[in-house]
Design a protein around this motif. Structure first.
Motif, PDB file in Angstrom:
ATOM      1  N   ILE B 256     108.810  49.530 -57.771  1.00 28.15           N
ATOM      2  CA  ILE B 256     110.116  49.157 -57.232  1.00 28.15           C
ATOM      3  C   ILE B 256     109.942  48.436 -55.906  1.00 28.15           C
ATOM      4  N   ALA B 257     109.607  49.148 -54.871  1.00 27.05           N
ATOM      5  CA  ALA B 257     109.355  48.485 -53.598  1.00 27.05           C
ATOM      6  C   ALA B 257     108.591  49.462 -52.728  1.00 27.05           C
ATOM      7  N   ALA B 258     107.468  48.998 -52.202  1.00 23.24           N
ATOM      8  CA  ALA B 258     106.596  49.897 -51.463  1.00 23.24           C
ATOM      9  C   ALA B 258     107.323  50.494 -50.262  1.00 23.24           C
ATOM     10  N   ASN B 259     108.123  49.668 -49.594  1.00 24.95           N
ATOM     11  CA  ASN B 259     108.741  50.174 -48.373  1.00 24.95           C
ATOM     12  C   ASN B 259     109.966  51.026 -48.646  1.00 24.95           C
ATOM     13  N   TYR B 260     110.268  51.247 -49.913  1.00 21.74           N
ATOM     14  CA  TYR B 260     111.379  52.131 -50.234  1.00 21.74           C
ATOM     15  C   TYR B 260     110.909  53.421 -50.886  1.00 21.74           C
ATOM     16  N   SER B 261     109.599  53.705 -50.816  1.00 18.74           N
ATOM     17  CA  SER B 261     109.140  54.813 -51.649  1.00 18.74           C
ATOM     18  C   SER B 261     109.673  56.153 -51.172  1.00 18.74           C
ATOM     19  N   TYR B 262     109.878  56.334 -49.846  1.00 18.83           N
ATOM     20  CA  TYR B 262     110.517  57.571 -49.379  1.00 18.83           C
ATOM     21  C   TYR B 262     111.943  57.635 -49.894  1.00 18.83           C
ATOM     22  N   ALA B 263     112.627  56.545 -49.663  1.00 20.73           N
ATOM     23  CA  ALA B 263     114.014  56.486 -50.096  1.00 20.73           C
ATOM     24  C   ALA B 263     114.106  56.777 -51.586  1.00 20.73           C
ATOM     25  N   PHE B 264     113.131  56.246 -52.317  1.00 22.73           N
ATOM     26  CA  PHE B 264     113.149  56.417 -53.759  1.00 22.73           C
ATOM     27  C   PHE B 264     113.046  57.899 -54.119  1.00 22.73           C
ATOM     28  N   ALA B 265     112.161  58.614 -53.418  1.00 22.31           N
ATOM     29  CA  ALA B 265     112.014  60.042 -53.688  1.00 22.31           C
ATOM     30  C   ALA B 265     113.340  60.767 -53.476  1.00 22.31           C
ATOM     31  N   PHE B 266     114.064  60.365 -52.446  1.00 25.71           N
ATOM     32  CA  PHE B 266     115.315  61.059 -52.159  1.00 25.71           C
ATOM     33  C   PHE B 266     116.407  60.686 -53.140  1.00 25.71           C
ATOM     34  N   VAL B 267     116.386  59.438 -53.547  1.00 27.88           N
ATOM     35  CA  VAL B 267     117.395  59.031 -54.518  1.00 27.88           C
ATOM     36  C   VAL B 267     117.198  59.799 -55.817  1.00 27.88           C
ATOM     37  N   VAL B 268     115.931  59.939 -56.221  1.00 24.92           N
ATOM     38  CA  VAL B 268     115.637  60.742 -57.406  1.00 24.92           C
ATOM     39  C   VAL B 268     116.179  62.153 -57.199  1.00 24.92           C
ATOM     40  N   LEU B 269     115.917  62.685 -56.026  1.00 25.80           N
ATOM     41  CA  LEU B 269     116.352  64.050 -55.713  1.00 25.80           C
ATOM     42  C   LEU B 269     117.864  64.184 -55.810  1.00 25.80           C
ATOM     43  N   ILE B 270     118.562  63.272 -55.127  1.00 27.06           N
ATOM     44  CA  ILE B 270     120.020  63.400 -55.091  1.00 27.06           C
ATOM     45  C   ILE B 270     120.594  63.225 -56.495  1.00 27.06           C
ATOM     46  N   ALA B 271     119.997  62.301 -57.242  1.00 30.22           N
ATOM     47  CA  ALA B 271     120.463  62.089 -58.615  1.00 30.22           C
ATOM     48  C   ALA B 271     120.283  63.362 -59.433  1.00 30.22           C
ATOM     49  N   VAL B 272     119.101  63.987 -59.311  1.00 30.78           N
ATOM     50  CA  VAL B 272     118.856  65.215 -60.072  1.00 30.78           C
ATOM     51  C   VAL B 272     119.842  66.299 -59.651  1.00 30.78           C
ATOM     52  N   LEU B 273     120.078  66.387 -58.349  1.00 28.94           N
ATOM     53  CA  LEU B 273     120.966  67.447 -57.865  1.00 28.94           C
ATOM     54  C   LEU B 273     122.393  67.240 -58.348  1.00 28.94           C
ATOM     55  N   ILE B 274     122.777  65.979 -58.482  1.00 31.11           N
ATOM     56  CA  ILE B 274     124.133  65.754 -58.948  1.00 31.11           C
ATOM     57  C   ILE B 274     124.260  66.189 -60.412  1.00 31.11           C
ATOM     58  N   LEU B 275     123.184  65.984 -61.156  1.00 32.74           N
ATOM     59  CA  LEU B 275     123.206  66.417 -62.556  1.00 32.74           C
ATOM     60  C   LEU B 275     122.991  67.918 -62.675  1.00 32.74           C
ATOM     61  N   ARG B 276     122.063  68.431 -61.882  1.00 35.34           N
ATOM     62  CA  ARG B 276     121.754  69.868 -61.924  1.00 35.34           C
ATOM     63  C   ARG B 276     121.794  70.397 -60.501  1.00 35.34           C
ATOM     64  N   PRO B 277     122.964  70.866 -60.068  1.00 33.34           N
ATOM     65  CA  PRO B 277     123.117  71.223 -58.648  1.00 33.34           C
ATOM     66  C   PRO B 277     122.144  72.291 -58.165  1.00 33.34           C
ATOM     67  N   ARG B 278     121.505  73.016 -59.039  1.00 30.98           N
ATOM     68  CA  ARG B 278     120.579  74.035 -58.586  1.00 30.98           C
ATOM     69  C   ARG B 278     119.124  73.652 -58.869  1.00 30.98           C
ATOM     70  N   GLY B 279     118.881  72.378 -59.087  1.00 28.99           N
ATOM     71  CA  GLY B 279     117.518  71.935 -59.317  1.00 28.99           C
ATOM     72  C   GLY B 279     117.053  72.242 -60.727  1.00 28.99           C
ATOM     73  N   LEU B 280     115.786  71.907 -61.000  1.00 23.57           N
ATOM     74  CA  LEU B 280     115.289  72.006 -62.370  1.00 23.57           C
ATOM     75  C   LEU B 280     115.176  73.452 -62.845  1.00 23.57           C
ATOM     76  N   LEU B 281     114.565  74.304 -62.025  1.00 23.69           N
ATOM     77  CA  LEU B 281     114.339  75.682 -62.458  1.00 23.69           C
ATOM     78  C   LEU B 281     115.134  76.681 -61.631  1.00 23.69           C
ATOM     79  N   GLY B 282     116.077  76.203 -60.839  1.00 21.07           N
ATOM     80  CA  GLY B 282     116.776  77.100 -59.923  1.00 21.07           C
ATOM     81  C   GLY B 282     117.856  77.880 -60.630  1.00 21.07           C
ATOM     82  N   GLY B 283     117.895  79.167 -60.356  1.00 24.92           N
ATOM     83  CA  GLY B 283     118.939  79.985 -60.944  1.00 24.92           C
ATOM     84  C   GLY B 283     120.113  80.124 -60.004  1.00 24.92           C
ATOM     85  N   ARG B 284     119.772  80.331 -58.736  1.00 26.14           N
ATOM     86  CA  ARG B 284     120.821  80.607 -57.760  1.00 26.14           C
ATOM     87  C   ARG B 284     120.724  79.631 -56.604  1.00 26.14           C
ATOM     88  N   GLY B 285     121.790  79.633 -55.778  1.00 27.60           N
ATOM     89  CA  GLY B 285     121.817  78.702 -54.654  1.00 27.60           C
ATOM     90  C   GLY B 285     121.446  79.335 -53.359  1.00 27.60           C
TER      91      GLY B 285
END
Lengths: 419, 285, 595, 237
Positions: B256-285
């Protein structure tokens, strides 16, 4: 006491402490010079590298009787590497500590403190801001002992494309890649290097900008190597540079490296490891054979003084402080009084070339000449230190190469070769 | 080919993140707050290791001893600053941990200075497997990371301490009622968390070659991302999250873009959290 | 030496940080969002205002400044401030969208990460922001007109005016229904929803205002320096803003402003650290020593403030309600329900499971208008869950609820409240940090008066609405005999008084149907009797009641009918006499083979 | 009955300003099974929590086999020989049955712990079949058994049971009371609070009736079962 009164007292006490400290220092006699540099935050290493060198010169001056009996002392102004702290730091140095001159700032803090510096007419001689942003930023009070990145970048391109500057066994690069860290001090190299390579007949195969502070740069390196370069120009702080070069090594790269004057020092070899950087080309601002000798002398002297190797901006600081000290002395000898405005004029007077001027290379030498009633022209480690209207210096460059774990000079690129 | 190479690189970075994330998430499981000073355990681990190695200790021993020292420091810090606030809710703990991060990071700089140090691992050429370069350092990192994660697994599954930790994480009130002294479990948890953090810091130093006062604080964001991605408080989630974030960062940088790789990690994170608010294996908040 | 100039700059900076702390306070204090990425608002505001006001490339001013950037709209500075506010508000709306899905921790970290993404974008999109070069020709208001010597003073005045204006607006807003609603949400969102409050949109608005305030702070900042650079907006700034807010006390804007002044005093005061014997020697060996010590002190301060000043330096003060209007107290008319001859509430086959436990398992009953019905049953029979299902606090898994013939199954609490169903909670769920009077006013204020606009412009109609509500509040205070507690914080009331106030909030609204969850629990016997007398009086005036209660004497005395629940189902229904004689009911209470 | 296992004298407790218990006197003899019951809101839960140190008593004394344990932290109570099974969420759901039992014996030497676990599995054979299963997946009755077993592992002298029939299918309730009753053979004293009085009374020796935070009646189980006052108490006069 109500909560509000308590809070208000807290504020008042803070302000009072500030006042007390301010007035106390105003009653002392020494000439204060501000170190407007980052000492904390991401760029803390800049301040840490500059200060000891400045201190070394100050001790030389003070040991020799100071400036008309007044000692030189330093006041730290920590810019924290952010704009607003840089501005308040400058405010304090200028308004409260009443400094006579500034060593610094970096390019980042310059933008926030520019108006303060110009409005108050505080001479600044910065050893750290090579950015092209400062090429035409301010006249009269702004000086720098680091050549514009535009020049440095051009020298790299010139040397890399011409085997005569690459020493024995060196071959000109035909397919270079440029890797630049995204930080204020680095990005200004990008455009000059890319353009200069093109001017000298070689196109940069790929330009890669990368974020500083990442734990590894393997993907960036991979991208660079995909262009199959015969050499990589690397513009970054020492930490990132070491990381990129290691990652490239780990990816099997064995082509050439060219780094800027920022890494062309013993400190960098230690950080990155001699094995890794062997054969790397570097850049150094030098005037001549004589200049190289001066540089070696300085390295020895600094090692004796601090027990440490010279780090980034060390040579530039040496020149900044010498220019300031000599200008102070000359100003003081002129009419016994030193003001910011007169100091700025004397900075030019002691550094500009001229007929009949005595060329000096250190404070002690300069002092002797001044006391003998001569006019002087300071010539430094970085070059002849002749400021143009905008306070820039033009320097010829030495090309250095890591051989057997140490930098050695392989060629000098004369100023006219850069046109 | 480039893809496989990127995967190799991503796995090693992911290993470093995963180890660190396990340390952070373990402490969360028991204490229920995200320790913003966790990055400083990484920094301290790397610096102590560097210091001990400088005193002539072999690197492996220096690393282990450094981790132990940081583990003890972690317990002391927690006792002095976190324990008195445990009953005061989330925000005081979060803010205090930020304060501790400031203090430790700047203390390190006061003592060690701002310039980076080289981590004393000798330079090694990579192994070439059918055109894929596998740096030896990465093998070391992956090896240590796997060993650390295995150790955590064994600790949690097969030791009484680990079971007590899981019990407190599962239901602190019930654990008390069942006669488990939360005080000692808490101490043990902080010790393990800080120790693993220090280990993560040493791995980070190997990855990035250098050791500097801000290294842990900078890396913290990525570790957070891994912890949240896996589901906060879940050690196995943190392991998976760490590896995924490492891969995402390297793949993002490559494709994608080398200088966005941090941002990319967070975008992945926020996207996952929006789909699964407790993360992949999280049971509780 | 020019201390005045030094102080001028710092006071401006403190005001700007004060504005940031106020914005954060709106987001955290009122909307409850733990925003660890607040610096992003500061950043987008600064860049938005700079870009909007910069002279367009190629223009004369552009060439004069020998500027270098690709975008510049050349609009007046006022437009820059508006753009900054908009940019901040838009970013806040994005966070609002995310925050609805995420729990506290996730949100704290997600906002932290979001700020880093913003910084990354601002650093990388060089066409917009010039990236690491920064933009250094940002126009300064009246930049050419005011002399450089007095410019700092001028800008301080400008900053003070802008901050003062925003401050005054927010204060005004805080005293208006909108502000009261926000404070109520901060104290107890669910209970606000059961009073028919649209809490989600109110919170979103608070978030947006907080974002806009941060954006304006960014604009003030960038125009004061004439530069904007992405390197400014690092995470530590966020935490300094938090420090300012926490030091001040997170309940009020004065505190936030004061906190900012203390922060700047400390941040800049610590620049004078040094001169301590012994320290300078160590400092000489490490130039970063003293500057780092500053941040150690700031970190310790953060820790100490949280530990020893939990309420901040300026804890929230109790607001004194305006004097009671002279008009005679009067009851508000009950909210009209669609005319119907049938039952007011019909519940059929209602089901709710929690994990493996069927809390409500196919329960059904009917309420006639104008009656008082008792809902009784042993512990765990599902009574409280039933109330939660009827009022929308929990969603049923199955079954239907009809209010005056209209299906309200699965509606939100606020929708159900609007349709004319009120409820109280077993633990009263008041707004403890608000006064008794304010608790009543929040309940009695019609929705149209709680908008942002209504907070800024008060029309005659809105003033009348406020007066009407205030008059009603006096009536309720008198009727419940708690008029002497009018200006006490609800949090300082005794258990019984809380129950009374909780009923009082419903009296402000006068819905036709009120569900009461254990109104007498924790109340002494005399007061409980009084309470039920009030209920009976309201019932005579036409309100229908469903009451969960354990105090059997009260139930038997006051209720027209009784519904008995057992194990999630309705076991029996009838008059008190019938219920008392019902063997099944006795079995259910004492245990035995009922099922 | 050879002595007093647990005794409360003049016990008062509550939550903040809200006082719930007003001077409770109560004894449980060694090996005795005692039931405390009463209408909703009588203070049963608060009583059992005050006995176990989960709620700090504001006045009065709790003694365990003669030792004063008033207001001690719950984890210390366990060490003194008191065990407590909460009403709901009384197992570690994310951990296996075996691990739950191990947690119960966390303070015991390994050999003794394993022996006790085997004894418990013998006592509750269902648990033996589900050792590897996560406790969160057990049925209501099985959970109660697991909770009982976990509490019994350290061989407590007194067992406090908080509404063991809550949240359990009606047909299992009797089974649970029988299980508790069966604990007599181990010699443990039991204090159980229960709303389901009629069903629980046959399985205990003695009972206390609690109302409004005070003991209203105290008698043998048989006498209480036949008392006419009780129904009135529940349904109001």
């Amino acid at each position: 006491m109500t909560a509000f009164a308590k809070g208000a007292t807290g504020v008042a006490m803070g302000m009072a402490a500030a006042l007390a400290a301010g007035t106390a220092s105003a009653q002392e006699d020494p000439i204060r010079i501000g170190l407007l540099l980052p000492f904390t935050g991401q760029y803390a290493w800049v301040g840490e590298n500059v200060q000891p060198v400045a201190q070394m010169i100050a001790e030389e001056v003070n040991g020799a009787g100071g400036i008309g009996g007044r000692e030189i002392t330093f006041v730290q102004g920590d810019t924290e590497g952010v704009v607003d702290a840089g501005t308040t730091a400058a405010q304090k140095l200028i308004d409260v500590d009443n400094v006579m001159a500034l060593v610094g700032p970096t390019s980042l803090s310059f933008s926030g403190s520019k108006n303060l510096i110009i409005d108050n007419g505080v001479p600044m001689v910065t050893p750290t801001a090579g950015t092209t942003e400062l090429d035409r930023a301010c006249q009269d009070v702004c000086f720098r002992t680091v050549p514009s990145d535009a020049l440095g970048g051009r020298a790299i391109a010139r040397a890399a494309t011409d085997a005569q500057y690459l020493g024995e066994g060196g071959t000109a690069w035909e397919n270079p890649v440029l890797m630049v860290a995204q930080s204020p001090a680095m990005v200004s190299f990008l455009e000059p290097i890319e353009r200069s390579f093109s001017d000298f007949g070689v196109e940069v195969a790929k330009v890669i900008e990368f974020t500083p502070g990442k734990p590894s740069y393997r993907s960036e390196v991979q991208e660079a190597l995909a262009a199959d370069p015969d050499g990589i120009v690397l513009v970054a702080a020492p930490e990132e540079s070491a990381r990129v070069m290691t990652n490239a090594f780990q990816s099997g790269y064995d082509g050439g490296w060219f780094v800027t004057q920022d890494q062309t020092n013993a400190e960098y070899i230690e950080l990155a490891g001699a094995d890794l950087v062997n054969g790397t080309y570097g850049l150094e601002e030098v005037a001549s054979e004589e200049g190289q000798e001066l540089n070696r002398d300085f390295e020895t002297r600094y090692k004796e003084y601090s027990g440490d190797d010279v780090k980034i901006f060390g040579t530039n600081t040496y020149d900044s402080m010498n220019v300031i000290a000599l200008a102070l002395l000359s100003d003081q000898m002129d009419d016994g009084e030193i003001t910011r405005a007169s100091l700025a004029e004397h900075i030019r007077a002691v550094s500009d070339p001229g007929e009949g001027k005595t060329q000096v290379t250190s404070f002690t030498e300069g002092k002797k000449a001044l006391e003998a009633g001569e006019k002087i022209d300071y010539r430094g480690l970085v070059g002849p230190i002749d400021f143009d209207d905008w306070g820039n210096i033009a320097a010829p460059f030495g090309i250095r190469k890591v051989q057997d774990g140490a930098w050695s000079t392989v060629a000098v690129v004369p100023a006219d070769a850069l046109n | 080919m480039i893809f496989i190479q990127t995967l190799v690189f991503g796995l090693a970075l992911g290993g470093v993140i995963a180890v660190s994330a396990v340390g952070l998430t373990l402490a969360y499981g028991v204490t229920r707050f995200i320790n913003f000073a966790f990055g400083e355990f990484l920094t301290l681990g790397a610096f102590f290791c560097l210091m001990l190695a400088g005193m002539g200790l072999p690197l492996v021993w220096a690393g282990l001893l450094a981790a132990l020292i940081v583990g003890v420091l972690g317990v002391l810090l927690a006792r002095a600053f976190y324990d008195p606030l445990m009953s005061r809710g989330l925000l005081p703990l979060l803010v205090t941990s930020v304060g501790i991060a400031f203090v430790v990071q700047n203390l390190v700089r006061m003592i060690a200075g701002s310039n980076p140090f080289r981590f004393p691992l000798p330079l090694m050429r990579p192994i070439d497997i059918a055109g894929i370069f596998v740096p030896r350092e990465q093998l070391i990192i992956l090896g240590v990371a796997l060993a650390a994660m295995l150790a955590v697994h064994l600790l949690l599954r097969f030791t009484m301490l680990g079971k007590k930790m899981r019990a407190v994480a599962d239901d602190p009130a019930l654990a008390r009622v069942a006669g488990i002294s939360s005080r000692r479990v808490l101490d043990a948890t902080w010790f393990v968390s800080a120790l693993i953090g220090a280990l993560g810091g040493i791995l980070l130093a190997i990855t990035q070659i250098t050791v500097a006062p801000q290294m842990g604080w900078h890396f913290l964001l990525v570790v957070f991302a891994a912890v949240l991605l896996g589901g906060i408080g879940s050690p196995y989630g943190a392991m998976i999250g760490g590896l995924l974030i490492g891969l995402a960062m390297e793949l993002g940088a490559t494709y994608i873009a080398a200088n966005y790789s941090y941002a990319f990690a967070f975008v992945v994170l926020i996207a996952v959290l929006i789909l699964r608010p407790r993360g992949l294996l999280g049971g509780r908040g | 030496m020019d201390l005045l100039a030094f102080a001028t700059g710092l006071i401006s900076l403190a005001l700007i940080y004060g504005l940031l702390a106020i914005g954060l306070n709106l987001q955290f204090g009122f909307a409850g969002v733990i925003n660890f990425g607040y610096v992003a608002f500061f950043a987008v505001g600064a860049f938005a205002s700079a870009i909007v006001t910069l002279p367009p490339p190629g223009s004369e001013a552009y060439l004069e400044a020998s500027a270098r950037y690709d975008i510049g709209l050349g609009l007046p500075i006022a437009a820059g401030f508006i753009a900054a506010a908009l940019a901040g508000a838009l970013l806040a709306l994005f966070i609002g969208a995310v925050s609805a899905r995420l729990a506290t921790h996730y949100l704290a970290v997600a906002t932290f990460a979001m700020a880093e993404v913003v910084r990354s974008v601002l650093g990388n999109e060089t066409w917009l922001t010039r990236g690491e070069f920064g933009i250094s020709n940002v126009p300064q208001p009246l930049g050419g007109v005011i002399s450089p010597e007095s410019y700092a003073l001028f800008y301080l005045a400008l900053t003070a005016v802008v901050v003062g204006l925003i401050f005054a607006l927010l204060r005004r807003l805080g005293e208006k229904p909108f502000g009261r609603l926000l404070r109520a949400i901060k104290d107890d969102e669910v209970s606000a929803r059961t009073l028919g409050k649209r809490t989600a949109s109110a919170k979103l608005r608070a978030l947006a205002i907080g974002g806009a305030v941060g954006g304006v702070a960014g604009a003030l900042w960038t125009h004061s320096l004439g530069v904007v650079h992405v390197g400014q907006f690092v995470p530590i700034v966020t935490f300094q803003i938090w420090l300012a807010m926490l030091m001040g006390g997170s309940g009020n804007h004065w505190g936030a402003l004061l906190g900012a002044f203390v922060l700047i005093a400390i941040r800049e005061g610590t620049r004078f650290v040094g001169g301590i014997p012994g320290l300078d020697e160590i400092a000489a060996a490490n130039p970063s020593f003293l500057p780092s010590l500053r941040f150690v002190l700031i970190g310790l301060l953060l820790i100490a403030v949280v530990r020893f000043f939990p309420g901040g330096l300026l804890p929230e003060r109790r607001r004194k309600a305006p004097a009671a209007p002279g008009t005679a107290p009067a009851h508000a008319p009950p909210v009209p329900v669609a005319a119907t001859d049938g039952p007011i509430l019909e519940v059929a086959g209602l089901r709710k499971r929690f994990g493996g436990l069927a809390a409500v398992d196919g329960a059904g009953f009917v309420l006639r208008p104008g009656t008082i019905t008792g809902l009784i049953g042993p512990n765990g029979a599902g009574k409280s869950t039933m109330i939660d299902l009827l009022s929308g606090v929990q969603r049923p898994d199955g079954g239907t609820v009809r209010l005056a013939g209209e299906d309200i199954t699965g509606l939100t609490p606020e929708e159900i409240a609007d349709k004319g169903l009120g409820r109280t909670f077993q633990t009263p769920r008041l707004y403890p940090s608000m006064t008794v009077w304010e608790n009543l006013m929040v309940a009695g204020m019609p929705r149209g008066n709680e908008t942002l606009r209504a907070g800024l412009w008060s029309s005659a109609a809105r003033r009348r609405a406020e007066q009407a509500a205030a008059a009603r509040a006096e009536a309720v205070l008198a009727e419940l005999e708690i008029a002497h507690m009018r200006d006490e914080l609800a949090g300082s009331l005794s258990g019984g008084q809380r129950k009374l106030l909780s009923l009082g909030r419903q009296m402000m609204r006068r819905p036709p149907l009120i569900l009461l969850d254990e109104p007498a629990a924790g109340v002494n016997r005399r007061l409980a009797g009084d309470l039920f007398d009030r209920i009976a009086e309201l019932n005579r005036q036409g309100t229908t009641f469903l009451i969960v209660e354990h105090e059997m004497q009260l139930i038997m005395r006051y209720c027209d009918r009784i519904v008995v629940m057992h194990q999630g189902r309705v076991l029996a229904e009838g008059t008190p006499e019938e219920i008392r004689a019902n063997a099944e009911v006795i079995e259910a209470y004492l245990g035995g083979a009922v099922a | 009955m050879s002595g007093t296992a647990l005794q409360a004298q003049g016990l008062e407790a509550g939550y903040g300003a809200l006082q719930i218990l007003f001077g409770i006197d109560l004894t449980v003899g060694q090996g005795e099974h005692v039931l405390v019951f009463g209408p909703n809101g009588a203070g049963k839960s608060t009583l059992i929590k005050a006995l176990f140190g989960l709620v700090a008593p504001s006045a009065g004394q709790v003694t365990l086999a003669g030792r004063d344990v008033t207001g001690q932290a719950p984890e210390r109570m366990v060490g003194q020989g008191m065990a407590y099974v909460p009403q709901v969420s009384n197992v570690f759901g994310t951990m296996s049955v075996q691990e739950n039992l191990e947690i119960g014996g966390a303070s015991l030497p390994v050999a003794q712990r394993n022996r006790r676990i085997e004894e418990m599995v013998t006592l509750f054979p269902v648990l033996g079949d589900r050792r590897k299963q996560a406790a969160g997946t057990l049925s209501g009755g099985e959970r109660q058994m697991l909770a009982l077993a976990r509490a019994l592992i350290p061989e407590p002298s007194v067992l406090l049971l908080d509404e063991p029939s809550a949240g359990v299918a009606p047909k299992i309730v009797e089974e649970i009371f029988l299980l508790v009753s069966g604990l007599r053979q181990t010699g443990v004293s039991v204090l159980m609070i229960e709303q389901n009085a009629r069903q629980a009374l046959p399985h205990v020796d003695r009972g206390y009736v609690l109302e409004s935070g005070q003991v209203r009646m105290e008698d043998s189980a048989a006498a209480l079962r036949d008392s006419a006052e009780i129904a009135e108490l529940y349904l109001g006069g």
